[in-house]
Design a protein around this motif. Structure first.
Motif, PDB file in Angstrom:
ATOM      1  N   GLU A  94       0.864  -1.199   0.000  1.00 19.41           N
ATOM      2  CA  GLU A  94       0.000   0.000   0.000  1.00 19.41           C
ATOM      3  C   GLU A  94       0.900   1.249   0.000  1.00 19.41           C
ATOM      4  N   ALA A  95       0.718   2.063  -0.996  1.00 22.51           N
ATOM      5  CA  ALA A  95       1.579   3.242  -1.138  1.00 22.51           C
ATOM      6  C   ALA A  95       0.728   4.507  -1.265  1.00 22.51           C
ATOM      7  N   ARG A  96       1.168   5.562  -0.519  1.00 19.29           N
ATOM      8  CA  ARG A  96       0.559   6.887  -0.672  1.00 19.29           C
ATOM      9  C   ARG A  96       1.239   7.571  -1.855  1.00 19.29           C
ATOM     10  N   VAL A  97       0.435   7.846  -2.888  1.00 19.20           N
ATOM     11  CA  VAL A  97       0.995   8.323  -4.145  1.00 19.20           C
ATOM     12  C   VAL A  97       0.542   9.767  -4.392  1.00 19.20           C
ATOM     13  N   LEU A  98       1.496  10.601  -4.801  1.00 16.23           N
ATOM     14  CA  LEU A  98       1.215  11.970  -5.252  1.00 16.23           C
ATOM     15  C   LEU A  98       1.633  12.043  -6.715  1.00 16.23           C
ATOM     16  N   ALA A  99       0.668  12.360  -7.610  1.00 12.77           N
ATOM     17  CA  ALA A  99       0.918  12.367  -9.050  1.00 12.77           C
ATOM     18  C   ALA A  99       0.778  13.778  -9.595  1.00 12.77           C
ATOM     19  N   HIS A 100       1.809  14.231 -10.349  1.00 15.83           N
ATOM     20  CA  HIS A 100       1.813  15.540 -10.984  1.00 15.83           C
ATOM     21  C   HIS A 100       1.600  15.370 -12.475  1.00 15.83           C
ATOM     22  N   HIS A 101       0.638  16.086 -13.038  1.00 12.51           N
ATOM     23  CA  HIS A 101       0.331  15.949 -14.456  1.00 12.51           C
ATOM     24  C   HIS A 101       1.172  16.929 -15.263  1.00 12.51           C
ATOM     25  N   ARG A 102       1.909  16.384 -16.248  1.00  8.97           N
ATOM     26  CA  ARG A 102       2.704  17.217 -17.143  1.00  8.97           C
ATOM     27  C   ARG A 102       2.042  17.221 -18.510  1.00  8.97           C
ATOM     28  N   THR A 103       1.558  18.398 -18.907  1.00  3.50           N
ATOM     29  CA  THR A 103       0.840  18.501 -20.176  1.00  3.50           C
ATOM     30  C   THR A 103       1.831  18.620 -21.322  1.00  3.50           C
ATOM     31  N   PRO A 104       1.379  18.393 -22.560  1.00  2.00           N
ATOM     32  CA  PRO A 104       2.302  18.441 -23.707  1.00  2.00           C
ATOM     33  C   PRO A 104       2.971  19.797 -23.896  1.00  2.00           C
ATOM     34  N   ASP A 105       2.292  20.882 -23.441  1.00  2.00           N
ATOM     35  CA  ASP A 105       2.931  22.191 -23.633  1.00  2.00           C
ATOM     36  C   ASP A 105       3.921  22.516 -22.537  1.00  2.00           C
ATOM     37  N   GLY A 106       4.139  21.538 -21.686  1.00  2.00           N
ATOM     38  CA  GLY A 106       5.169  21.724 -20.671  1.00  2.00           C
ATOM     39  C   GLY A 106       4.682  22.400 -19.424  1.00  2.00           C
ATOM     40  N   VAL A 107       3.361  22.712 -19.346  1.00  2.00           N
ATOM     41  CA  VAL A 107       2.818  23.381 -18.172  1.00  2.00           C
ATOM     42  C   VAL A 107       2.020  22.371 -17.385  1.00  2.00           C
ATOM     43  N   PRO A 108       2.417  22.015 -16.165  1.00  2.00           N
ATOM     44  CA  PRO A 108       1.709  20.988 -15.401  1.00  2.00           C
ATOM     45  C   PRO A 108       0.249  21.342 -15.217  1.00  2.00           C
ATOM     46  N   GLY A 109      -0.579  20.417 -15.674  1.00  2.00           N
ATOM     47  CA  GLY A 109      -2.017  20.581 -15.448  1.00  2.00           C
ATOM     48  C   GLY A 109      -2.592  21.821 -16.051  1.00  2.00           C
ATOM     49  N   GLY A 110      -1.945  22.370 -17.085  1.00  2.00           N
ATOM     50  CA  GLY A 110      -2.463  23.607 -17.677  1.00  2.00           C
ATOM     51  C   GLY A 110      -2.230  24.825 -16.828  1.00  2.00           C
ATOM     52  N   ALA A 111      -1.382  24.700 -15.790  1.00  2.00           N
ATOM     53  CA  ALA A 111      -1.112  25.851 -14.924  1.00  2.00           C
ATOM     54  C   ALA A 111      -0.237  26.851 -15.651  1.00  2.00           C
ATOM     55  N   PRO A 112      -0.199  28.090 -15.216  1.00  2.00           N
ATOM     56  CA  PRO A 112       0.616  29.093 -15.893  1.00  2.00           C
ATOM     57  C   PRO A 112       2.084  28.736 -15.879  1.00  2.00           C
ATOM     58  N   HIS A 113       2.766  29.199 -16.910  1.00  2.00           N
ATOM     59  CA  HIS A 113       4.202  28.973 -16.988  1.00  2.00           C
ATOM     60  C   HIS A 113       4.865  29.554 -15.762  1.00  2.00           C
ATOM     61  N   GLY A 114       5.894  28.790 -15.302  1.00  2.00           N
ATOM     62  CA  GLY A 114       6.622  29.251 -14.135  1.00  2.00           C
ATOM     63  C   GLY A 114       6.183  28.574 -12.871  1.00  2.00           C
ATOM     64  N   THR A 115       5.037  27.788 -12.896  1.00  2.00           N
ATOM     65  CA  THR A 115       4.576  27.049 -11.731  1.00  2.00           C
ATOM     66  C   THR A 115       4.844  25.583 -11.967  1.00  2.00           C
ATOM     67  N   THR A 116       5.130  24.857 -10.901  1.00  2.00           N
ATOM     68  CA  THR A 116       5.507  23.444 -11.047  1.00  2.00           C
ATOM     69  C   THR A 116       4.621  22.502 -10.262  1.00  2.00           C
ATOM     70  N   HIS A 117       3.736  23.057  -9.386  1.00  2.00           N
ATOM     71  CA  HIS A 117       2.849  22.201  -8.577  1.00  2.00           C
ATOM     72  C   HIS A 117       3.641  21.127  -7.851  1.00  2.00           C
ATOM     73  N   GLY A 118       4.784  21.474  -7.382  1.00  2.00           N
ATOM     74  CA  GLY A 118       5.556  20.532  -6.588  1.00  2.00           C
ATOM     75  C   GLY A 118       6.522  19.710  -7.394  1.00  2.00           C
ATOM     76  N   THR A 119       6.545  19.804  -8.729  1.00  2.00           N
ATOM     77  CA  THR A 119       7.472  19.024  -9.537  1.00  2.00           C
ATOM     78  C   THR A 119       8.825  19.675  -9.522  1.00  2.00           C
ATOM     79  N   PRO A 120       9.887  18.892  -9.800  1.00  2.00           N
ATOM     80  CA  PRO A 120      11.235  19.463  -9.734  1.00  2.00           C
ATOM     81  C   PRO A 120      11.442  20.511 -10.806  1.00  2.00           C
ATOM     82  N   ASP A 121      12.271  21.467 -10.487  1.00  2.00           N
ATOM     83  CA  ASP A 121      12.615  22.486 -11.468  1.00  2.00           C
ATOM     84  C   ASP A 121      13.611  21.944 -12.468  1.00  2.00           C
ATOM     85  N   GLN A 122      13.541  22.491 -13.706  1.00  2.00           N
ATOM     86  CA  GLN A 122      14.487  22.060 -14.709  1.00  2.00           C
ATOM     87  C   GLN A 122      15.815  22.765 -14.496  1.00  2.00           C
ATOM     88  N   ALA A 123      16.853  22.193 -15.121  1.00  2.00           N
ATOM     89  CA  ALA A 123      18.180  22.760 -15.011  1.00  2.00           C
ATOM     90  C   ALA A 123      18.247  24.034 -15.828  1.00  2.00           C
TER      91      ALA A 123
END
Length: 881
Positions: A94-123
């Motif tokens: 049994e695992a507690r899972v947190l899933a972040h959605h990455r959309t094709p345009d590179g914006v997680p979940g359609g959120a504005p550019h510059g937000t990551t919703h907890g996902t790691p930042d790119q280099a």
């Protein structure tokens, strides 16, 4: 599908001491295929990256959730929940899972550019930060931000948590050493138990020093009492209390603003343990808010009037003490003489002359001021006020700076004030509006411990900019008002004429600055037969337009009075003139005809009359000291007040008549007898009408003021204005008071003349006899000639009854009345004409002469001096003269 693994380094974040990853990480594309697998995921489920990459993620589920329990993943930026997974060895995890959605345009979940919703930042180079993702990536497709489209799944690895005791110690120490908020814990008796590092720093005491004390024991300040009151309420009600304060704490060098939350502490069973306070330093936010409040306040307090001095004082009042401890406002002394200051900053040159028009201080009577209000002071080149005006920029100084030190060293008075009050910081801000430099504002601190900052300079510039526009408006209005007042006063009587019928006194007060100059006027016009005309009028509106209209009407009244029209007929002619003026104005400014209507007396006072409104009210009265009769008519004007010799005051029941300019309506006159010594008060509606009092109330005050005794008419005028007018009149006021006189009967002689040429000799004889009785034998020759000519003309060309009257006043007046309405006129006689020279001779021998209509005909009159200049010579006019 390209597959590559990311090496997990023991020094990387997210690893335990044994080198095992603490967080399981994996990526799944939009089709549900595993595209990335980290070491933590391998530790959680036992699969290596080679065993998982490219497989369907659903194959790792030990239990598939029902379709009805699944959310619309494509619409979610993030999902969290518990999944039952299958380990490599077959057991369930049994695992507690947190899933972040990455959309094709590179914006997680359609959120504005510059937000990551907890996902790691790119280099920084645009590629994924592998150390932070911790997954082996097996897909070449990338989002625009360098990350793999699909889902990033993370889950903590069981068994990797620290020991509970270590965790509690970590949390406790992190709480106690918090530098960002000041938190203190009190027992149910409101006594100190523990404080954070920040809290101990603010109070300036250690936990050992604070233990067992109340906040009011530590702080001798009303703020401590307010906080303790909030503690009691929190203990009693269980509701979190919030308050803000601004105070100097013992452990701080300057005042801070704090937002404080007070909340009750309970254990797991609900038992009350005590209370805690958490304070956040919001000093910067506090001052930012105060600055915004000050700007908002300035918008309502600065520029309430069109008075330059008051506007400048409002600026100083707003800035003290909210921004500065002392403020002065100086305007260029050249503004006193120039119609308008040239645009742009001032040029460099010699010393600068400034006039102090306002200042304010935290101390009463502004003891810091070196320059008195209204005084002009000179500022040398290089001084802060001069430099601000030369450069057009605001300047921030410390008093110890060379620019100020050198300046004040040459001025002992300023040096003494700086030492006495301890000035330490100053700002100078130029006052400029519409590209024109007007003056400078100086702000200084001596009681406030903090020096001015850049934010304070910005605030001072904003206040000065707002005030400069208001001051410029006031200066422009003052110039226009001065022009209008000068024009209006030039159109009013500069001095009242000498005449024997009445003793007069007058007052004229322009309206306050808000209303502007109006069109009120008064006049005293000597008429024939020792009579006098008294006039008071009021033109609709304010400003130069109203003053100019007033001048035209006053001239018209004097012209109509010269031909001795009765009051009702004079107002009829004046009504026609106002109507023509209204028509001209409508055509000039495009005002509809229904707007060009005059204001009748008794209408409520309003502002902003249209420039196209041309109308007026008027009261015209004619007093005869021989008969002591007064004939009056009014056009929409307040009725006059009469004070009888016994002190009784009444308003004459005079027909109102329509205001001038309506046209087509008749005017009625009233004829009344005024005993000698009566007072006749004529005034405009500004004396008794105002926004703050009822019309009847104003009339009652006027009657009481007129009934009071006064040593002179001048003193009576002053007492009436003081008793009746409000402190700041909103309309122009004209007041004219006349005390009636009566001519002695022995100074008037009258004879009826038979319509027979033989009666001319008898008329001359009677006139010469009366002159001898009056001691005016020197005037006998001229008088005999005048009587002969006027009586002869009346007998020949007019109709009986005919009357001769002599009046001995300041001058000698000869009048001949008849029943004919035809007025004679002079003509030039030819050389051999036997007649035609009589009226010409009369005109040459007398000071004034004329004709006036009467109810039964006309009167021809001639006036001569009874004390002629002995050097005066007379030449009979010839045909070529």
């Amino acid at each position: 599908m390209e597959r590559r693994a990311v090496d997990d380094q023991e020094s990387s974040p997210g690893r335990d001491g044994a080198g095992g990853a603490l967080t399981a990480r994996a990526t799944v594309d939009e089709h549900g295929v595993v595209t990335g697998w980290g070491a933590g995921a391998e530790r959680l489920l036992g699969y290596s990256a080679a065993q998982v990459l490219g497989r369907a993620a659903a194959s790792l589920l030990a239990e598939e959730p029902t379709a009805g329990d699944l959310p619309p993943f494509s619409e979610l930026p993030r999902w969290h929940g518990t999944l039952v997974l299958r380990h490599l060895d077959g057991h369930r995890v049994e695992a507690r899972v947190l899933a972040h959605h990455r959309t094709p345009d590179g914006v997680p979940g359609g959120a504005p550019h510059g937000t990551t919703h907890g996902t790691p930042d790119q280099a920084s180079d645009g590629t994924p930060d592998r150390a932070s993702d911790g997954v082996a990536d097996g897909t070449p497709d990338r989002a625009s931000d360098g990350r793999v489209p699909g889902w990033l799944l993370v889950s903590p690895v069981p068994g990797a948590a620290r020991a509970r005791t270590d965790d509690d110690a970590l949390v406790r120490q992190g709480f106690l050493d918090s530098p960002c908020c000041s938190t203190s814990v009190y027992d149910t008796d409101l006594r100190f138990r523990r404080s954070t590092q920040s809290g101990r720093g603010v109070l300036g005491l250690s936990d050992g020093d604070l233990h067992g004390l109340r906040l009011t024991d530590v702080l001798d300040d009303p703020v401590a009492e307010k906080v303790e009151g909030a503690m009691r309420r929190a203990l009693e009600t269980g509701e979190t209390q919030y308050l803000e304060n601004h105070a100097l704490a013992p452990g701080e060098g300057r005042e801070h603003a704090w937002s404080v939350h007070v909340y009750r502490l309970e254990d797991a069973d609900g038992r009350v343990l005590g209370v805690a306070t958490t304070g956040h330093d919001m000093t910067e936010q506090y001052w930012a808010r105060k600055r915004l409040q000050l700007i908002a306040e300035a918008g309502t307090r600065i520029g309430s009037t069109l008075d330059v001095t008051r506007t400048a004082q409002e600026l100083a009042n707003v800035a003290v003490p909210a921004l500065a401890d002392f403020v002065s406002v100086d305007l260029l002394a050249s503004l006193d003489d120039l119609p308008e200051q040239p645009p742009g900053p001032l040029r460099a040159g010699d010393s600068l002359a400034l006039r102090r028009i306002a200042h304010q201080s935290v101390f009463p009577d502004v003891p810091e001021a070196v320059v008195a209000l209204g005084e002009v002071d000179t500022y040398p080149e290089g001084s802060p006020p001069a430099e601000s005006l030369r450069t057009g920029r605001a300047v921030l100084h410390r008093v110890t700076e060379e620019a100020i030190a050198d300046w004040v060293a040459e001025d002992p008075r300023r040096s003494a004030r700086i030492r006495e009050f301890g000035f330490h910081s100053a700002m100078t801000v130029p006052l400029s509006a519409r590209g024109t430099t007007l003056g400078v504002v100086a702000l200084a601190r001596h009681r406030h411990p903090d020096p001015f900052k850049a934010d304070d300079l910005v605030l001072a510039e904003e206040l000065a900019a707002r005030a400069a526009v208001c001051i410029d408006n006031a200066l422009r209005y003052t110039r226009e008002r001065a022009t209008a007042v000068t024009l209006q006063r030039s159109l009013l009587p500069q001095s009242l004429p000498e005449q024997a019928a009445v003793e007069v006194a007058s007052r004229y007060l322009p309206a306050g600055a808000r209303a502007g100059v109006g069109g009120d006027w008064f006049d005293v016009i000597p008429l024939s037969g020792t009579r006098v005309a008294l006039v008071v009028g009021d033109v609709v509106g304010h400003g130069i337009h109203a003053s100019a209209t007033m001048g035209r009407l006053r001239t018209a009244v004097r012209t109509l009075a010269d031909i001795d029209l009765p009051p009702d007929e004079l107002l009829t002619h004046l009504d026609d003139l106002v109507g023509r003026l209204a028509t001209e104005t409508e055509g000039a400014v495009g005002v509809p005809p229904d707007r060009a209507k005059p204001r009748a007396w008794g209408r409520s006072v309003t502002e902003g009359e249209s420039r196209g409104d041309v109308g007026a009210t008027c009261l015209y009265a004619v007093y005869d000291p021989v008969s002591r009769r007064c004939t009056l008519a009014r056009a929409g004007h307040p009725p006059p007040a009469v004070v009888s010799p016994d002190g009784t005051v009444e308003l004459l029941d005079l027909p109102a008549g329509p205001p001038l300019g309506l046209g087509g309506l008749p005017f009625e006159s009233l004829d009344t007898e005024l005993p000698e010594g009566s007072l006749l008060a004529l005034y405009t509606d500004g004396l008794i009408e105002s926004r703050d009092s009822d019309l009847d109330e104003g009339t009652s005050r006027l009657r009481r003021a007129l009934a009071a005794s006064a040593v002179s008419l001048e003193a009576l005028c002053d007492s009436v204005l003081a008793a009746v007018l409000p402190r700041r009149p909103s309309d122009d006021v004209a007041l004219l008071i006349a005390r009636t006189r009566a001519l002695d009967t022995d100074r008037v002689a009258a004879w009826d003349i038979d319509p027979d040429p033989a009666a001319v000799g008898e008329a001359r004889k009677n006139a010469l006899g009366r002159l001898a009785a009056w001691g005016l034998s020197d005037a006998a020759f001229v008088t005999e000639l005048i009587v002969s000519e006027l009586v002869t003309n009346a007998i020949r060309h007019a109709a009986p009854p005919i009357q001769l009257r002599l009046i001995h006043d300041r001058t000698l007046i000869c009048e001949v009345s008849d029943a004919s309405s035809t007025a004679p006129h002079m003509r030039r006689a030819r050389t051999y004409d036997e007649g035609g020279r009589g009226l010409l001779l009369v005109a040459q021998l007398t000071q004034r002469r004329g004709t006036r209509p009467t109810p039964t005909g006309k009167t021809i009159w001639a006036e001569q001096s009874v004390d002629p200049d002995p050097d005066t010579s007379f030449t009979f006019p010839g045909p070529d003269t």
